[in-house]
Design a protein around this motif. Structure first.
Motif, PDB file in Angstrom:
ATOM      1  N   ALA A  12       8.705 -19.785  13.634  1.00  0.00           N
ATOM      2  CA  ALA A  12       9.099 -18.304  13.567  1.00  0.00           C
ATOM      3  C   ALA A  12      10.549 -18.134  13.739  1.00  0.00           C
ATOM      4  CB  ALA A  12       8.409 -17.416  14.541  1.00  0.00           C
ATOM      5  N   ARG A  14      13.978 -15.433  14.656  1.00  0.00           N
ATOM      6  CA  ARG A  14      14.243 -14.222  15.719  1.00  0.00           C
ATOM      7  C   ARG A  14      15.558 -13.759  15.471  1.00  0.00           C
ATOM      8  NH1 ARG A  14      12.946 -16.764  21.627  1.00  0.00           N
ATOM      9  NH2 ARG A  14      14.335 -18.502  21.292  1.00  0.00           N
ATOM     10  N   SER A  56      -1.643 -16.579  14.235  1.00  0.00           N
ATOM     11  CA  SER A  56      -1.613 -16.020  12.788  1.00  0.00           C
ATOM     12  C   SER A  56      -0.668 -14.810  12.866  1.00  0.00           C
ATOM     13  CB  SER A  56      -3.216 -15.372  12.444  1.00  0.00           C
ATOM     14  OG  SER A  56      -4.125 -16.479  12.436  1.00  0.00           O
ATOM     15  N   ILE A  57      -0.552 -14.235  13.816  1.00  0.00           N
ATOM     16  CA  ILE A  57       0.372 -12.853  13.790  1.00  0.00           C
ATOM     17  C   ILE A  57       1.970 -13.447  13.985  1.00  0.00           C
ATOM     18  CG2 ILE A  57       1.560 -11.127  15.364  1.00  0.00           C
ATOM     19  CD1 ILE A  57      -1.657 -10.465  16.235  1.00  0.00           C
ATOM     20  N   LEU A  58       2.196 -14.617  14.775  1.00  0.00           N
ATOM     21  CA  LEU A  58       3.408 -15.058  14.963  1.00  0.00           C
ATOM     22  C   LEU A  58       3.966 -15.891  14.062  1.00  0.00           C
ATOM     23  CD1 LEU A  58       3.116 -15.597  18.869  1.00  0.00           C
ATOM     24  CD2 LEU A  58       4.284 -13.839  17.960  1.00  0.00           C
ATOM     25  N   ASP A  59       2.836 -16.830  13.531  1.00  0.00           N
ATOM     26  CA  ASP A  59       3.194 -18.080  12.543  1.00  0.00           C
ATOM     27  C   ASP A  59       4.258 -17.586  11.264  1.00  0.00           C
ATOM     28  OD1 ASP A  59       3.646 -20.804  12.116  1.00  0.00           O
ATOM     29  OD2 ASP A  59       1.796 -20.822  11.231  1.00  0.00           O
ATOM     30  N   TYR A  60       5.266 -18.124  10.872  1.00  0.00           N
ATOM     31  CA  TYR A  60       6.108 -17.631   9.913  1.00  0.00           C
ATOM     32  C   TYR A  60       6.371 -16.283   9.701  1.00  0.00           C
ATOM     33  CZ  TYR A  60       5.727 -22.541   8.085  1.00  0.00           C
ATOM     34  OH  TYR A  60       5.775 -23.946   8.100  1.00  0.00           O
ATOM     35  N   SER A  61       7.029 -15.797  10.851  1.00  0.00           N
ATOM     36  CA  SER A  61       7.003 -14.379  10.917  1.00  0.00           C
ATOM     37  C   SER A  61       8.517 -14.170  11.690  1.00  0.00           C
ATOM     38  CB  SER A  61       6.140 -13.532  11.945  1.00  0.00           C
ATOM     39  OG  SER A  61       6.325 -14.067  13.334  1.00  0.00           O
ATOM     40  N   GLU A  65       9.699  -8.226  14.201  1.00  0.00           N
ATOM     41  CA  GLU A  65       8.724  -7.257  13.696  1.00  0.00           C
ATOM     42  C   GLU A  65       7.438  -7.619  14.101  1.00  0.00           C
ATOM     43  OE1 GLU A  65       9.695  -7.772   9.710  1.00  0.00           O
ATOM     44  OE2 GLU A  65      11.546  -6.812   9.500  1.00  0.00           O
ATOM     45  N   SER A  66       6.999  -8.748  14.307  1.00  0.00           N
ATOM     46  CA  SER A  66       5.523  -9.305  14.499  1.00  0.00           C
ATOM     47  C   SER A  66       5.305  -8.862  15.802  1.00  0.00           C
ATOM     48  CB  SER A  66       5.297 -10.670  13.999  1.00  0.00           C
ATOM     49  OG  SER A  66       6.093 -11.511  14.840  1.00  0.00           O
ATOM     50  N   THR A  67       6.172  -8.839  16.854  1.00  0.00           N
ATOM     51  CA  THR A  67       5.623  -8.341  18.119  1.00  0.00           C
ATOM     52  C   THR A  67       6.108  -7.228  18.361  1.00  0.00           C
ATOM     53  OG1 THR A  67       7.968  -9.324  19.185  1.00  0.00           O
ATOM     54  CG2 THR A  67       6.092 -10.888  18.839  1.00  0.00           C
TER      55      THR A  67
END
Length: 336
Positions: A12, A14, A56-61, A65-67
């Motif tokens: 990820a 950040r 699934s939410i965190l990977d390659y994000s 935005e994802s959190t």
């Protein structure tokens, strides 16, 4: 006590407030669940079903935005993971860089930071001919763990001058380290750093990548020695295989002359005949081993080693990158 672990990684990016640029990490998150009953496959399945949706939410994000976190630091991320679990767990761990870790459990937040010391030593009180009596060196690893929300940077500012005194030097020349075993080094670091870092919980010294000692100020040390073995286990009508990572743990007070609970070489020698019974074997053919579950292997190991290694206090076992277990027992030196 048996605790099961399930671990997954994610890649990820950040953007943190203290940096002007976006950057990325390879993160690892681990869930732990304390259990007493059997069926570890079900425990891992439940932990995996809890952790995979978050991966699934965190990977390659982009984590901002994802959190939805404005500043997704490691400490805020471990809280986010805990708060978004479908099933509560005993412990959540997050490794954001190879040298830092955050742990969230019933006692609150714990931080960890590691550093490497390129130091030399010799052990003056070992028997004649012992290899550790010769001047030699190690890449000593030092891991500090503390309680609360103190940042890694704050810990490093205080600890680095102390650690630098030990780096690239002969440890025997430092007052208080005339017999610099890893146990005595962890004791010296605790006594030096705890007055400066009151939230310090424990100091771990890795003499090698597979052996070390932890001290937390209570007069009792926990030392560990790791091994790997290659074994087969029944699967359906055939067999599957694993390379098991095994860590034996011993706890107690120190021999005042030698400065250790047991010599790491001695632990290896005591374990050797037991290791021989498991390594490159089909585990369903091992006498006395009830099943190939990690908890049963760990219990079997403790019982096999108790006589010759009465200081044994636990076994950690991992059979894949994702699945592991720790077993803790009381020993005579711990007052059981």
């Amino acid at each position: 006590m048996i605790q099961y672990y399930y671990r997954l990684g994610f890649e990820a990016a950040r953007k943190l407030k203290q940096f002007s640029h976006t950057h990325g990490h390879s993160f690892r998150m681990t869930l732990a669940q304390q259990k007493t009953e059997a069926s570890e496959t079900l425990h891992w399945k439940a932990l995996g079903e809890t952790l995979h949706p978050l991966q699934s939410i965190l990977d390659y994000s982009l984590l901002n935005e994802s959190t939805g976190l404005d500043n997704p630091t490691d400490s805020s991320l471990v809280h986010w993971i805990r708060d978004n679990l479908a099933t509560p767990c005993t412990q959540v761990r997050l490794i954001g860089t190879p040298k830092t870790e955050y742990i969230l459990d019933a006692q609150g937040m714990h931080g960890c930071v590691e550093t490497i010391l390129h130091s030399s030593h010799f052990l003056p009180n070992v028997p004649p001919g012992h290899k550790c009596g010769r001047l030699h060196g190690h890449n000593f690893g030092v891991k500090l763990q503390w309680h609360g929300n103190t940042s890694v940077a704050e810990i490093q500012i205080v600890s680095e001058p102390v650690l630098e005194k030990l780096n690239q030097t002969l440890l025997n020349q430092i007052p208080g380290l005339e017999n610099p075993t890893s146990e005595n080094l962890s004791f010296w670091l605790w006594n030096t750093l705890h007055p400066l870092i009151p939230c310090l919980e424990e100091v771990t010294v890795f003499e090698t990548q597979t052996a070390g000692s932890t001290y937390s100020g209570n007069g009792v040390w926990e030392c560990f020695k790791s091994f790997s073995m290659d074994s087969a286990v029944p699967w359906n009508s055939s067999y599957q295989g694993f390379t098991y990572e095994i860590t034996l743990r011993v706890s107690g007070t120190l021999n005042p002359a030698l400065g250790w609970i047991r010599d790491f070489g001695e632990i290896k020698d005591v374990f050797a005949p037991v290791f021989f019974l498991l390594d490159h074997r089909a585990l369903d053919g091992v006498d006395g081993l009830v099943s190939s579950d990690l908890a049963d292997i760990g219990t079997w190991l403790v019982e096999k080693l108790r006589h010759d290694l009465p200081e044994i206090s636990g076994v950690d076992l991992w059979n894949t990158e994702s699945t592991g277990m720790s077993l803790r027992v009381m020993n005579k030196q711990k007052g059981a």
